[in-house]
Design a protein around this motif. Structure first.
Motif, PDB file in Angstrom:
ATOM      1  N   SER A  82       0.827  -1.204   0.000  1.00 21.18           N
ATOM      2  CA  SER A  82       0.000   0.000   0.000  1.00 21.18           C
ATOM      3  C   SER A  82       0.863   1.257   0.000  1.00 21.18           C
ATOM      4  CB  SER A  82      -0.915  -0.011   1.228  1.00 21.18           C
ATOM      5  OG  SER A  82      -1.668   1.175   1.312  1.00 21.18           O
ATOM      6  N   GLU A  83       1.878   1.280   0.850  1.00 24.13           N
ATOM      7  CA  GLU A  83       2.762   2.446   0.930  1.00 24.13           C
ATOM      8  C   GLU A  83       3.519   2.664  -0.371  1.00 24.13           C
ATOM      9  OE1 GLU A  83       5.089   1.407   4.278  1.00 24.13           O
ATOM     10  OE2 GLU A  83       3.527   1.898   5.746  1.00 24.13           O
ATOM     11  N   LYS A  84       3.984   1.574  -0.975  1.00 26.50           N
ATOM     12  CA  LYS A  84       4.742   1.701  -2.226  1.00 26.50           C
ATOM     13  C   LYS A  84       3.842   2.100  -3.390  1.00 26.50           C
ATOM     14  CE  LYS A  84       8.582  -1.250  -0.950  1.00 26.50           C
ATOM     15  NZ  LYS A  84       8.257  -1.209   0.477  1.00 26.50           N
ATOM     16  N   LEU A  85       2.591   1.656  -3.357  1.00 28.16           N
ATOM     17  CA  LEU A  85       1.638   2.058  -4.389  1.00 28.16           C
ATOM     18  C   LEU A  85       1.419   3.563  -4.345  1.00 28.16           C
ATOM     19  CD1 LEU A  85      -0.345   1.276  -6.614  1.00 28.16           C
ATOM     20  CD2 LEU A  85      -2.053   0.818  -4.846  1.00 28.16           C
ATOM     21  N   ARG A  86       1.250   4.110  -3.157  1.00 29.15           N
ATOM     22  CA  ARG A  86       1.063   5.552  -3.017  1.00 29.15           C
ATOM     23  C   ARG A  86       2.317   6.303  -3.469  1.00 29.15           C
ATOM     24  NH1 ARG A  86       1.964   9.584   0.827  1.00 29.15           N
ATOM     25  NH2 ARG A  86       0.348  11.201   0.888  1.00 29.15           N
ATOM     26  N   VAL A 127     -11.280   0.150 -11.204  1.00 31.19           N
ATOM     27  CA  VAL A 127     -11.877  -0.001  -9.873  1.00 31.19           C
ATOM     28  C   VAL A 127     -12.467   1.340  -9.460  1.00 31.19           C
ATOM     29  CG1 VAL A 127     -10.279  -1.830  -9.205  1.00 31.19           C
ATOM     30  CG2 VAL A 127      -9.717   0.552  -8.670  1.00 31.19           C
ATOM     31  N   SER A 128     -13.314   1.300  -8.442  1.00 33.31           N
ATOM     32  CA  SER A 128     -13.897   2.545  -7.959  1.00 33.31           C
ATOM     33  C   SER A 128     -12.843   3.365  -7.217  1.00 33.31           C
ATOM     34  CB  SER A 128     -15.065   2.257  -7.019  1.00 33.31           C
ATOM     35  OG  SER A 128     -14.594   1.699  -5.802  1.00 33.31           O
ATOM     36  N   LEU A 129     -13.073   4.660  -7.130  1.00 37.75           N
ATOM     37  CA  LEU A 129     -12.153   5.519  -6.400  1.00 37.75           C
ATOM     38  C   LEU A 129     -12.108   5.112  -4.928  1.00 37.75           C
ATOM     39  CD1 LEU A 129     -10.293   7.960  -6.181  1.00 37.75           C
ATOM     40  CD2 LEU A 129     -12.346   9.411  -5.946  1.00 37.75           C
ATOM     41  N   ALA A 130     -13.253   4.754  -4.371  1.00 36.25           N
ATOM     42  CA  ALA A 130     -13.293   4.341  -2.960  1.00 36.25           C
ATOM     43  C   ALA A 130     -12.427   3.107  -2.732  1.00 36.25           C
ATOM     44  CB  ALA A 130     -14.732   4.074  -2.538  1.00 36.25           C
ATOM     45  N   ALA A 131     -12.497   2.142  -3.661  1.00 34.46           N
ATOM     46  CA  ALA A 131     -11.673   0.928  -3.532  1.00 34.46           C
ATOM     47  C   ALA A 131     -10.203   1.263  -3.650  1.00 34.46           C
ATOM     48  CB  ALA A 131     -12.073  -0.089  -4.592  1.00 34.46           C
ATOM     49  N   TYR A 132      -9.870   2.116  -4.619  1.00 33.41           N
ATOM     50  CA  TYR A 132      -8.459   2.445  -4.804  1.00 33.41           C
ATOM     51  C   TYR A 132      -7.898   3.184  -3.593  1.00 33.41           C
ATOM     52  CZ  TYR A 132      -4.043   4.027  -6.527  1.00 33.41           C
ATOM     53  OH  TYR A 132      -2.693   4.252  -6.638  1.00 33.41           O
ATOM     54  N   LYS A 133      -8.668   4.060  -3.000  1.00 34.04           N
ATOM     55  CA  LYS A 133      -8.207   4.782  -1.811  1.00 34.04           C
ATOM     56  C   LYS A 133      -7.854   3.806  -0.695  1.00 34.04           C
ATOM     57  CE  LYS A 133     -10.399   9.307  -2.477  1.00 34.04           C
ATOM     58  NZ  LYS A 133     -11.413  10.272  -1.983  1.00 34.04           N
ATOM     59  N   LYS A 134      -8.602   2.715  -0.576  1.00 33.56           N
ATOM     60  CA  LYS A 134      -8.278   1.702   0.427  1.00 33.56           C
ATOM     61  C   LYS A 134      -6.948   1.026   0.104  1.00 33.56           C
ATOM     62  CE  LYS A 134     -12.971   0.562   1.941  1.00 33.56           C
ATOM     63  NZ  LYS A 134     -13.989  -0.510   2.042  1.00 33.56           N
ATOM     64  N   TYR A 135      -6.680   0.792  -1.200  1.00 36.57           N
ATOM     65  CA  TYR A 135      -5.405   0.168  -1.576  1.00 36.57           C
ATOM     66  C   TYR A 135      -4.226   1.012  -1.095  1.00 36.57           C
ATOM     67  CZ  TYR A 135      -8.151  -2.661  -4.893  1.00 36.57           C
ATOM     68  OH  TYR A 135      -9.055  -3.505  -5.467  1.00 36.57           O
ATOM     69  N   THR A 156      -4.238   3.044   1.539  1.00 36.88           N
ATOM     70  CA  THR A 156      -4.322   3.356   2.968  1.00 36.88           C
ATOM     71  C   THR A 156      -3.892   2.127   3.758  1.00 36.88           C
ATOM     72  OG1 THR A 156      -6.208   4.812   2.503  1.00 36.88           O
ATOM     73  CG2 THR A 156      -5.809   4.223   4.810  1.00 36.88           C
ATOM     74  N   PRO A 157      -2.670   2.132   4.336  1.00 38.01           N
ATOM     75  CA  PRO A 157      -2.136   0.918   4.968  1.00 38.01           C
ATOM     76  C   PRO A 157      -3.069   0.273   5.986  1.00 38.01           C
ATOM     77  CG  PRO A 157      -0.415   2.562   4.781  1.00 38.01           C
ATOM     78  CD  PRO A 157      -1.696   3.232   4.351  1.00 38.01           C
ATOM     79  N   GLU A 158      -3.741   1.085   6.806  1.00 39.07           N
ATOM     80  CA  GLU A 158      -4.594   0.501   7.840  1.00 39.07           C
ATOM     81  C   GLU A 158      -5.925  -0.007   7.287  1.00 39.07           C
ATOM     82  OE1 GLU A 158      -5.001   5.053   8.073  1.00 39.07           O
ATOM     83  OE2 GLU A 158      -3.435   3.532   7.728  1.00 39.07           O
ATOM     84  N   LEU A 159      -6.249   0.315   6.044  1.00 36.37           N
ATOM     85  CA  LEU A 159      -7.509  -0.122   5.434  1.00 36.37           C
ATOM     86  C   LEU A 159      -7.308  -1.063   4.241  1.00 36.37           C
ATOM     87  CD1 LEU A 159      -9.527   3.251   5.356  1.00 36.37           C
ATOM     88  CD2 LEU A 159      -9.712   1.396   7.031  1.00 36.37           C
ATOM     89  N   CYS A 160      -6.075  -1.182   3.771  1.00 38.68           N
ATOM     90  CA  CYS A 160      -5.806  -1.929   2.531  1.00 38.68           C
ATOM     91  C   CYS A 160      -6.373  -3.344   2.616  1.00 38.68           C
ATOM     92  CB  CYS A 160      -4.309  -1.987   2.268  1.00 38.68           C
ATOM     93  SG  CYS A 160      -3.892  -2.742   0.686  1.00 38.68           S
ATOM     94  N   PRO A 161      -7.290  -3.704   1.715  1.00 39.67           N
ATOM     95  CA  PRO A 161      -7.920  -5.027   1.776  1.00 39.67           C
ATOM     96  C   PRO A 161      -6.996  -6.117   1.232  1.00 39.67           C
ATOM     97  CG  PRO A 161      -8.698  -3.850  -0.149  1.00 39.67           C
ATOM     98  CD  PRO A 161      -7.804  -2.894   0.597  1.00 39.67           C
ATOM     99  N   HIS A 162      -7.337  -7.353   1.535  1.00 36.25           N
ATOM    100  CA  HIS A 162      -6.617  -8.492   0.970  1.00 36.25           C
ATOM    101  C   HIS A 162      -7.154  -8.736  -0.443  1.00 36.25           C
ATOM    102  CE1 HIS A 162      -5.638 -10.215   5.251  1.00 36.25           C
ATOM    103  NE2 HIS A 162      -5.083  -9.049   5.006  1.00 36.25           N
TER     104      HIS A 162
END
Length: 274
Positions: free
Chosen positions: A169-173, A192-200, A202-208
């Motif tokens: 997640s950190e490297k993606l940002r 993907v949706s903007l909401a989904a990408y924002k999670k990617y 965000t380290p504490e929210l990044c989904p599996h």
């Protein structure tokens, strides 16, 4: 040669046009990945329960992957790679993504790739000599194989899911900011949706997230997904693995059926405990 290369300009559309039609590309993706999982497992002589336990996932979840009812999560694909010796992008063999991948692969190679992924230095030296002898390849010096057994063991025993996703997640940002591209644009190009990408990001929210996202990232940016794991043990393992493939795969491509059977038999014998 053994990592995804930048797709051709008519496919690499970042900042230039519309993203690929992911719905069409991925229409049969889960089914084909399921077939690939079954094929590799069969060539290794493993049962579903045994492989799922090695991958540290439930049997029911693994069965969904093989049945094409679900796509493997990225960490599950990594653990599959660690257990089988095949890189994660080889899961896309036979899919509609393959047209943009270089996949010098035959299912009959699976046993020797499995062996190379586990073998100590002395066993790799023996295999190296056997291959050179079978192919009478003494004209040039070749690098020896590099043992990845220690790296593989440490990862398979301690690959922690959440820290790995946070690192990606950190490297993606960082990747996006260095290129001065908005989240909206990368989300659009990855389909993907903007909401989904924002999670990617965000380290504490990044989904599996599912393994197809690594292909979408590559298609959207023209950059190997492996770059997102730099400075992690996974990256070091893959670099060593790729060094072995650079030597091994061209030799395997040259072997006839009898030669390949001999190499697989040698691998089996060398793998037996003394």
């Amino acid at each position: 040669m053994f990592e995804p290369q930048a797709p051709p300009t008519e496919v690499f559309l970042a900042h230039q046009g519309e993203p690929p039609d992911y719905a069409t590309i991925e229409e049969t993706l889960a089914d084909q990945i399921g077939q690939n999982l079954r094929s590799v497992r069969s060539h290794l002589g493993l049962g579903q329960r045994g492989l799922s336990e090695r991958m540290q996932i439930s049997l029911s979840q693994y069965r969904k992957y093989e049945a094409g009812r679900d796509l493997p999560r990225l960490h599950s694909a990594l653990l599959w790679s660690l257990e089988t010796g095949l890189p994660t992008h080889w899961l896309f063999y036979g899919t509609r993504y393959q047209q943009w991948l270089q996949l010098p692969f035959k299912p009959a190679w699976v046993p020797v790739l499995y062996f190379v992924n586990r073998a100590p230095d002395w066993a790799l030296e023996a295999l190296h000599s056997v291959l050179r002898g079978l192919l009478r390849d003494y004209s040039t010096e070749t690098n020896p194989f590099v043992s990845v057994a220690e790296l593989r063991s440490s990862l398979s025993a301690g690959l922690l899911r959440d820290p790995y996703y946070r690192s990606v997640s950190e490297k993606l940002r960082d990747f996006r900011l260095q290129r001065e591209v908005s989240q909206e644009e990368v989300a659009r190009l990855m389909g993907v949706s903007l909401a989904a990408y924002k999670k990617y990001e965000t380290p504490e929210l990044c989904p599996h997230y599912s393994v197809n996202m690594i292909m979408r990232f590559w298609m959207a940016t023209g950059t190997s997904p492996l770059s997102l794991s730099k400075e992690t043990p996974v990256y070091l393992y893959r670099q060593a693995q790729n060094a072995n493939f650079a030597i091994l795969l061209p030799w395997l491509e040259r072997l006839d059926e009898a030669g390949l059977a001999r190499v697989n038999e040698v691998s089996r014998v060398l793998a037996e405990p003394a």
